[in-house]
Write an enzyme that holds these catalytic residues in place. Structure first.
Site, short mmCIF file in Angstrom:
data_model
loop_
_atom_site.label_atom_id
_atom_site.label_comp_id
_atom_site.label_asym_id
_atom_site.label_seq_id
_atom_site.Cartn_x
_atom_site.Cartn_y
_atom_site.Cartn_z
N THR A 132 0.82 -1.22 0.00
CA THR A 132 0.00 0.00 0.00
C THR A 132 0.86 1.27 0.00
O THR A 132 2.01 1.25 0.47
CB THR A 132 -0.90 -0.01 1.26
OG1 THR A 132 -1.51 1.27 1.41
CG2 THR A 132 -0.09 -0.28 2.54
N ASP A 133 0.26 2.36 -0.46
CA ASP A 133 0.96 3.66 -0.39
C ASP A 133 1.03 4.20 1.04
O ASP A 133 1.81 5.11 1.32
CB ASP A 133 0.29 4.68 -1.33
CG ASP A 133 -1.17 4.99 -0.99
OD1 ASP A 133 -1.71 4.41 -0.03
OD2 ASP A 133 -1.78 5.81 -1.71
N GLU A 134 0.22 3.62 1.95
CA GLU A 134 0.19 4.18 3.32
C GLU A 134 1.51 4.01 4.05
O GLU A 134 1.77 4.71 5.04
CB GLU A 134 -0.94 3.53 4.13
CG GLU A 134 -2.29 3.78 3.52
CD GLU A 134 -3.45 3.67 4.49
OE1 GLU A 134 -3.23 3.57 5.71
OE2 GLU A 134 -4.59 3.68 4.01
N TYR A 158 -2.03 -0.32 11.05
CA TYR A 158 -2.14 -1.01 9.76
C TYR A 158 -0.92 -0.73 8.89
O TYR A 158 -0.25 -1.65 8.40
CB TYR A 158 -3.42 -0.57 9.03
CG TYR A 158 -3.40 -0.91 7.55
CD1 TYR A 158 -3.45 -2.24 7.13
CD2 TYR A 158 -3.31 0.10 6.58
CE1 TYR A 158 -3.40 -2.55 5.76
CE2 TYR A 158 -3.27 -0.21 5.23
CZ TYR A 158 -3.32 -1.53 4.82
OH TYR A 158 -3.27 -1.84 3.49
N LYS A 162 2.06 -3.24 7.50
CA LYS A 162 2.35 -3.45 6.07
C LYS A 162 3.81 -3.06 5.77
O LYS A 162 4.49 -3.73 4.99
CB LYS A 162 1.40 -2.63 5.19
CG LYS A 162 -0.04 -3.12 5.18
CD LYS A 162 -0.22 -4.50 4.58
CE LYS A 162 -0.02 -4.54 3.08
NZ LYS A 162 -0.39 -5.89 2.52
P1 NAD Z 1 -9.72 -7.29 2.36
O1 NAD Z 1 -9.69 -6.98 3.82
O2 NAD Z 1 -10.95 -7.02 1.57
O3 NAD Z 1 -9.37 -8.84 2.13
C1 NAD Z 1 -8.34 -9.49 2.84
C2 NAD Z 1 -8.51 -10.99 2.62
O4 NAD Z 1 -7.44 -11.66 3.33
C3 NAD Z 1 -9.83 -11.54 3.17
O5 NAD Z 1 -10.42 -12.41 2.24
C4 NAD Z 1 -9.40 -12.31 4.43
O6 NAD Z 1 -10.23 -13.41 4.71
C5 NAD Z 1 -8.00 -12.75 4.05
N1 NAD Z 1 -7.15 -13.00 5.23
C6 NAD Z 1 -7.02 -12.21 6.32
N2 NAD Z 1 -6.18 -12.78 7.21
C7 NAD Z 1 -5.76 -13.96 6.65
C8 NAD Z 1 -4.89 -14.98 7.06
N3 NAD Z 1 -4.25 -14.93 8.25
N4 NAD Z 1 -4.68 -16.04 6.23
C9 NAD Z 1 -5.33 -16.10 5.03
N5 NAD Z 1 -6.17 -15.17 4.60
C10 NAD Z 1 -6.39 -14.09 5.39
O7 NAD Z 1 -8.46 -6.53 1.74
P2 NAD Z 1 -8.28 -5.84 0.31
O8 NAD Z 1 -8.81 -4.47 0.37
O9 NAD Z 1 -8.75 -6.79 -0.72
O10 NAD Z 1 -6.68 -5.73 0.27
C11 NAD Z 1 -5.90 -6.80 -0.27
C12 NAD Z 1 -4.43 -6.43 -0.15
O11 NAD Z 1 -4.20 -5.22 -0.87
C13 NAD Z 1 -3.97 -6.17 1.27
O12 NAD Z 1 -2.66 -6.69 1.41
C14 NAD Z 1 -3.96 -4.65 1.40
O13 NAD Z 1 -2.99 -4.22 2.32
C15 NAD Z 1 -3.58 -4.26 -0.01
N6 NAD Z 1 -4.07 -2.95 -0.48
C16 NAD Z 1 -5.39 -2.61 -0.36
C17 NAD Z 1 -5.84 -1.38 -0.85
C18 NAD Z 1 -7.30 -0.96 -0.75
O14 NAD Z 1 -7.62 0.18 -1.09
N7 NAD Z 1 -8.21 -1.82 -0.34
C19 NAD Z 1 -4.93 -0.51 -1.46
C20 NAD Z 1 -3.58 -0.89 -1.55
C21 NAD Z 1 -3.17 -2.11 -1.06
O1 DAU Z 2 -4.12 4.00 0.50
C1 DAU Z 2 -4.34 2.62 0.40
C2 DAU Z 2 -5.17 2.15 1.57
O2 DAU Z 2 -6.48 2.64 1.34
C3 DAU Z 2 -5.18 0.64 1.75
O3 DAU Z 2 -3.88 0.21 2.06
C4 DAU Z 2 -6.14 0.25 2.87
O4 DAU Z 2 -6.22 -1.17 2.95
C5 DAU Z 2 -7.50 0.81 2.55
O5 DAU Z 2 -8.38 0.53 3.62
C6 DAU Z 2 -7.43 2.32 2.32
O6 DAU Z 2 -7.12 3.01 3.55
P1 DAU Z 2 -7.88 4.39 3.95
O7 DAU Z 2 -7.78 4.57 5.41
O8 DAU Z 2 -7.43 5.51 3.07
O9 DAU Z 2 -9.37 3.97 3.47
P2 DAU Z 2 -10.81 4.18 4.14
O10 DAU Z 2 -11.80 3.79 3.09
O11 DAU Z 2 -10.91 3.57 5.48
O12 DAU Z 2 -10.86 5.75 4.32
C7 DAU Z 2 -10.68 6.63 3.21
C8 DAU Z 2 -10.75 8.05 3.75
O13 DAU Z 2 -12.11 8.30 4.16
C9 DAU Z 2 -9.89 8.29 4.95
O14 DAU Z 2 -9.36 9.61 4.87
C10 DAU Z 2 -10.85 8.18 6.13
C11 DAU Z 2 -12.17 8.65 5.55
N1 DAU Z 2 -13.39 8.04 6.13
C12 DAU Z 2 -13.46 6.68 6.17
C13 DAU Z 2 -14.58 6.06 6.71
C14 DAU Z 2 -14.66 4.55 6.79
C15 DAU Z 2 -14.43 8.84 6.55
O15 DAU Z 2 -14.37 10.07 6.48
N2 DAU Z 2 -15.53 8.23 7.08
C16 DAU Z 2 -15.65 6.87 7.19
O16 DAU Z 2 -16.69 6.37 7.71
#
Ligand code: NAD
Ligand code: DAU
Length: 356
Positions: A132-134, A158, A162
């Site tokens: 992730t970019d975080e 988180y 990561k």
């Molecule tokens: P998600 O939370 O929707 O899915 C995570 C999956 O991992 C789930 O299916 C869960 O059951 C599985 N999991 C959790 N713990 C586990 C374990 N111990 N063993 C096996 N499986 C397990 O997450 P996502 O949003 O699909 O993100 C996927 C990946 O991409 C993550 O590594 C996250 O850090 C990264 N990522 C997410 C975003 C985003 O915006 N969602 C952006 C950049 C990177």
């Molecule tokens: O940047 C990549 C990341 O983006 C991934 O690595 C993470 O897995 C993914 O969850 C996401 O993280 P964020 O914290 O940016 O996503 P989230 O959707 O939780 O929140 C996006 C923005 O919106 C953040 O600034 C917080 C705000 N927010 C979020 C929720 C859930 C609100 O204002 N209200 C809310 O209820």
């Protein structure tokens, strides 16, 4: 055959569905089915001989060894993680366990498997770590976007977990020669995203006539990428990325949270008008997230110049498809809003005061 971890989650399942739609190579999909994992998302590939689902944990070394020995994948694409920042604030332990210990266990199992492969397979093997970019921390308004050489400054449990996993992946390459690739992607949105994250949460709340809880002033900036574009970036890096390199992936879409919520309200006003008035009437500012990062922005020039990858969707096209998907799939949404989901909503939002 490729091994995908976390392939029942949001991005992992989109990746598996896209991969299988592309035809050909089978997928072994390992997922622990936490609250975020959902087999209903994979219903369309149920019974597909090219998709083999295994319910299991990446912390289970014996299981990993058995799966690698039995299925002999040519690559591992590692999505499995705890992924929600707010949950990491309420309970960081699960993030250290899965994201750090789980990635460590997977790396060790992969290293043992890879080092025993015949030379040709050893050279072709890849371990792609999805990050992730975080991990790069928070940007000021005029700072340049994150490049791959930006220092790591993770601010939440988180992102710290990561970052730790990214460092392990890097070290397993430098020390043991494991052929790794890492992608650091910005915020994804699209079909099948669990409604704890900003975009799906706002859509489901708006449709239910519930408040749209914007943290703080709502002026935090994220760089949004349609999930299908993230999946195509991962396929590109897997096929053509240089071993040991990291690639930043982003959509060139820096948008404030308030603007995101207003665009969702405008789309819903058009596609599902509410007799009570614009959905924007539901916007409510609530207490901010502790340690809330102000701005993320991805400089995605490396992946574009080296590998020729560019996002196919603009924010306007991607968000319309996404809203339409949630409107078309009320059963999927209702099924994920189970008792456990309601407990989370109560835990995260009850303590937040409105008007902050
Ligand atoms: P998600 O939370 O929707 O899915 C995570 C999956 O991992 C789930 O299916 C869960 O059951 C599985 N999991 C959790 N713990 C586990 C374990 N111990 N063993 C096996 N499986 C397990 O997450 P996502 O949003 O699909 O993100 C996927 C990946 O991409 C993550 O590594 C996250 O850090 C990264 N990522 C997410 C975003 C985003 O915006 N969602 C952006 C950049 C990177
Ligand atoms: O940047 C990549 C990341 O983006 C991934 O690595 C993470 O897995 C993914 O969850 C996401 O993280 P964020 O914290 O940016 O996503 P989230 O959707 O939780 O929140 C996006 C923005 O919106 C953040 O600034 C917080 C705000 N927010 C979020 C929720 C859930 C609100 O204002 N209200 C809310 O209820």
């Amino acid at each position: 055959m490729i091994l995908v971890t976390g392939g029942a989650g949001f991005i992992g399942a989109n990746f598996v569905l896209d991969w299988l739609a592309g035809g050909g190579e089978p997928v072994l999909n390992l997922d622990a089915l936490t609250y975020a994992g959902n087999l209903e998302t994979l219903a369309s590939v149920d019974g597909d001989p090219a998709h083999r689902f295994v319910h299991g944990d990446i912390c289970d070394r014996a299981l990993l060894e058995r799966l690698l020995a039995e299925h002999r994948p040519r690559a591992i694409v590692h999505f499995a993680a705890e992924s929600h920042v707010d949950r990491s604030i309420h309970g960081p332990g699960a993030f250290v366990r899965t994201n750090v210990e789980g990635t460590f266990t997977l790396l060790e199992a992969a290293r043992a498997y890879w080092s025993a492969l015949p030379q040709g397979e050893r050279e072709a093997f890849r371990f792609l770590h999805v990050s992730t970019d975080e991990v790069y921390g928070s940007l000021g308004p005029d700072d340049p976007a994150f490049t791959e050489t930006k220092t790591y400054e993770p601010n939440s449990p988180y992102s710290a977990s990561k970052a730790a996993s990214d460092h392990l992946v890097r070290a397993w390459h430098h020390t043991y020669g494991l052929p790794v690739l890492t992608t650091n992607c910005s915020n994804n949105y699209g079909p099948f995203q669990f409604p704890e994250k900003l975009i799906p949460l706002m859509i489901v709340n708006a449709l239910a006539g519930k408040p749209l809880p914007v943290y703080g002033d709502g002026l935090n900036v994220r760089d949004w990428l349609y999930v299908g574009d993230h999946c195509s970036a991962i396929r590109t890096v897997l096929a053509h990325g240089r071993v040991g390199e990291t690639y930043n992936v982003g959509g060139w879409n820096e948008i404030t949270n308030l603007d995101i919520v207003h665009s969702l309200c405008a789309l819903l006003d058009e596609l599902r008008p509410d007799a009570a008035g614009s959905h924007a009437r539901l916007i409510t500012h609530v207490t901010d997230r502790p340690g809330h990062d102000r701005r993320y922005a991805i400089d995605a020039r490396k992946i574009e110049h080296e590998l020729g990858w560019k996002p196919a969707q603009t924010f306007a096209t991607g968000i319309r498809k996404t809203v339409q998907w949630y409107l078309d799939n009320p059963r999927w949404v209702a099924n994920v809003q189970s008792g456990a989901y309601r407990d989370w909503v109560a835990r995260n939002y009850a303590a937040r005061e409105a008007g902050r």
